[in-house]
Design an enzyme around this catalytic site. Structure first.
Site, mmCIF file in Angstrom:
data_model
loop_
_atom_site.group_PDB
_atom_site.id
_atom_site.type_symbol
_atom_site.label_atom_id
_atom_site.label_comp_id
_atom_site.label_asym_id
_atom_site.label_seq_id
_atom_site.Cartn_x
_atom_site.Cartn_y
_atom_site.Cartn_z
ATOM 1 N N TYR A 57 0.853 -1.195 0.000
ATOM 2 C CA TYR A 57 0.000 0.000 0.000
ATOM 3 C C TYR A 57 0.887 1.241 0.000
ATOM 4 O O TYR A 57 1.869 1.296 0.746
ATOM 5 C CB TYR A 57 -0.895 0.029 1.250
ATOM 6 C CG TYR A 57 -2.312 -0.369 0.936
ATOM 7 C CD1 TYR A 57 -3.043 0.307 -0.030
ATOM 8 C CD2 TYR A 57 -2.924 -1.425 1.623
ATOM 9 C CE1 TYR A 57 -4.339 -0.065 -0.324
ATOM 10 C CE2 TYR A 57 -4.218 -1.797 1.332
ATOM 11 C CZ TYR A 57 -4.926 -1.108 0.349
ATOM 12 O OH TYR A 57 -6.207 -1.474 0.060
ATOM 13 N N GLU A 99 -0.576 4.859 -0.598
ATOM 14 C CA GLU A 99 -1.336 6.074 -0.905
ATOM 15 C C GLU A 99 -0.460 7.306 -0.745
ATOM 16 O O GLU A 99 0.338 7.388 0.194
ATOM 17 C CB GLU A 99 -2.545 6.211 0.018
ATOM 18 C CG GLU A 99 -3.761 5.496 -0.508
ATOM 19 C CD GLU A 99 -4.043 4.234 0.262
ATOM 20 O OE1 GLU A 99 -3.065 3.575 0.695
ATOM 21 O OE2 GLU A 99 -5.233 3.910 0.423
ATOM 22 N N THR A 128 -3.400 5.596 -21.942
ATOM 23 C CA THR A 128 -3.202 4.289 -21.345
ATOM 24 C C THR A 128 -1.752 3.909 -21.614
ATOM 25 O O THR A 128 -1.072 4.556 -22.422
ATOM 26 C CB THR A 128 -4.129 3.217 -21.962
ATOM 27 O OG1 THR A 128 -3.969 3.260 -23.381
ATOM 28 C CG2 THR A 128 -5.579 3.464 -21.605
ATOM 29 N N LYS A 176 -1.363 0.196 -25.020
ATOM 30 C CA LYS A 176 -1.713 0.065 -26.444
ATOM 31 C C LYS A 176 -0.417 0.170 -27.262
ATOM 32 O O LYS A 176 0.435 -0.704 -27.155
ATOM 33 C CB LYS A 176 -2.771 1.116 -26.808
ATOM 34 C CG LYS A 176 -4.083 0.920 -26.020
ATOM 35 C CD LYS A 176 -5.153 1.859 -26.483
ATOM 36 C CE LYS A 176 -6.488 1.596 -25.803
ATOM 37 N NZ LYS A 176 -6.674 2.358 -24.554
ATOM 38 N N ARG A 183 -1.299 -2.967 -18.575
ATOM 39 C CA ARG A 183 -2.578 -2.245 -18.562
ATOM 40 C C ARG A 183 -2.501 -1.174 -17.493
ATOM 41 O O ARG A 183 -2.087 -1.431 -16.364
ATOM 42 C CB ARG A 183 -3.722 -3.198 -18.255
ATOM 43 C CG ARG A 183 -3.882 -4.284 -19.289
ATOM 44 C CD ARG A 183 -5.208 -4.965 -19.118
ATOM 45 N NE ARG A 183 -6.235 -4.040 -19.550
ATOM 46 C CZ ARG A 183 -6.701 -3.983 -20.801
ATOM 47 N NH1 ARG A 183 -6.211 -4.776 -21.727
ATOM 48 N NH2 ARG A 183 -7.631 -3.125 -21.121
HETATM 49 N N1 DSN Z 1 -11.218 -0.213 -25.039
HETATM 50 C C1 DSN Z 1 -10.277 0.693 -25.639
HETATM 51 C C2 DSN Z 1 -10.192 0.512 -27.105
HETATM 52 O O1 DSN Z 1 -10.370 -0.602 -27.540
HETATM 53 O O2 DSN Z 1 -9.935 1.461 -27.823
HETATM 54 C C3 DSN Z 1 -10.545 2.079 -25.283
HETATM 55 O O3 DSN Z 1 -10.841 2.157 -23.938
#
Ligand code: DSN
Length: 423
Positions: free
Chosen positions: A52, A54, A227, A230, A236
């Protein structure tokens, strides 16, 4: 305490093994997915999950944070190095659990309930968190939207008209299904004209922004969210960057405003991924992502498929099935996703501009190249994949074709292996 997962919980272990096999043997074309490195996975699976913490480094509400402080500082330092532009001092908060929480943090910092935000319409490529009525961003705030024009590109004249009409406090740019370069500078001109703050959600294009292959939202934007999983190819998670003067309100919006304890194992994995993204090989990877998307788009169009905006500048394309000469006019996005899935090709159904069907059915599919490029597939494979997609979508119901393509897909995937020591 010392039993391995396979010994301790065979049921969960078995599902993970099946998923590893699926990831290895199927062709992953979901534009928002990727394969992380083993180093990122090692950090994710580390005992940092137990801690933890915070607060922020050196200002925590718990003891024993000296090592997680170090790892969070490494992540913040590397993120700044990736996204900073000359003459624009930015701060970073690496704690958001996901992109949605990063966006919520900006809204909490910049808006009061009932204030107006202007974002891209969901069915025109926007995101639920950009003011959809089913999301808190559309329930707590007065969300209004702009759309793409008939050419499939964001209509900047319309953005300006909507901004002048609604006088938003925050303009949101960025998208989750938009295949073209976003002109952040043009958004800044409009934001200044109406006195709005400007936010860019670069979740999809973060890898290209970090490597200079897409224009940077800084210095134009006040807030930039992303994010980390990607095109950035990390675990994630989410992250907020902002001009320095906004960081105190961003930090308190993340915690205690929205979240509790940060996920320190994810933050360690973000640090590892940012380190990987700072290497020259990552720029070559992102360039290949773009080259592959370009080749795939060209081939699909030459096979009679209509792409929203007539092509792509980035890592994704949207096939508009209803407008495609080659596809059966009744073929929905849902059906296309299903029959491609039977052939081992994973995509997602997606709404297209002017969509007439529900989001669970849709008239389009979204196709992206980040994951296949991580396997080191190139332009030759991209053209072959486009041909498989075209063959399947023009022969819905041809079971023998699906079986043949599935075998060829598996063959190609095995020539470009991932996670060789797993599964
Ligand atoms: N779920 C993501 C996407 O596929 O673009 C966006 O949050």
């Amino acid at each position: 305490m010392e039993a391995t997962l396979s010994q301790a919980d065979p049921a969960v272990y078995a599902t993970i093994q099946s998923e590893i096999t699926r990831q290895k043997d199927d062709l992953e074309l979901i534009a928002s997915e990727n394969y992380v490195s083993r180093a990122v996975m090692d950090a994710l699976g580390s005992p940092l999950t137990n801690k933890y913490a915070e607060g922020l480094p050196k200002r925590r509400y718990y003891g024993g944070c000296e090592f997680v402080d170090e790892v969070e500082n490494i992540a913040r330092r590397r993120a700044r190095e990736l996204f900073m532009v000359a003459g624009c001092d930015i701060g970073v908060n690496v704690q958001p659990h996901a992109g949605a929480q990063a966006n919520q943090a900006v809204y909490l910092a910049a808006l009061k309930p009932g204030d107006t935000l202007l974002g891209l319409d969901l069915s025109h490529g926007g995101h639920l968190t950009h003011g959809s009525p089913v999301n808190s961003s559309g329930k707590l705030y007065n969300a209004v939207h702009y759309q793409v024009g008939a050419d499939g590109r964001i209509d900047m004249d319309l953005v300006r008209r909507r901004a002048l009409e609604h006088r938003p406090k925050l303009i949101v740019t960025g998208a989750s299904a938009y295949p073209r370069i976003i002109d952040f500078e043009a958004f800044k001109v409009i934001a200044d004209e109406v006195g709005a703050l400007l936010m860019a959600d670069i979740a999809h294009i973060a890898g290209m922004v970090a490597t200079g292959l897409h224009p940077s939202p800084f210095p134009h934007c006040d807030f930039v969210t992303t994010t980390t999983h990607k095109t950035l190819r990390g675990p994630r998670g989410g992250m907020v960057m902002a001009k320095r003067e906004h960081m105190p309100s961003i930090n308190s919006a993340v915690f205690p405003g929205n979240q509790g304890g940060p996920l320190m194992h994810c933050i360690a994995a973000k640090a590892v991924a940012f380190g990987e993204a700072l290497r020259p090989e990552f720029k070559s990877y992102c360039q290949q992502v773009l080259d592959n998307a370009d080749a795939m788009a060209d081939r699909l169009m030459s096979r009679g498929f209509a792409l929203v905006s007539g092509g792509t500048d980035n890592h994704l394309m949207l096939i508009d099935l209803a407008s495609s000469a080659s596809a059966d006019a009744d073929l929905t996005g849902k059906q296309a996703e299903h029959i491609l899935g039977l052939a081992g090709i994973t995509v997602n159904k997606n709404t297209v501009p002017g969509e007439q069907r529900s989001p669970m059915v849709t008239s389009g599919i979204r196709v992206g190249t980040p994951a296949m490029t991580t396997r080191e597939m190139g332009v030759t494979e991209s053209v072959q994949i486009a041909d498989w997609i075209a063959d399947i979508l023009t022969s819905a119901g041809d079971d023998a074709l699906q079986v043949r393509v599935k075998a060829e897909v598996t063959g190609m995937c095995r020539r470009f292996p991932i996670y060789s020591d797993l599964g």
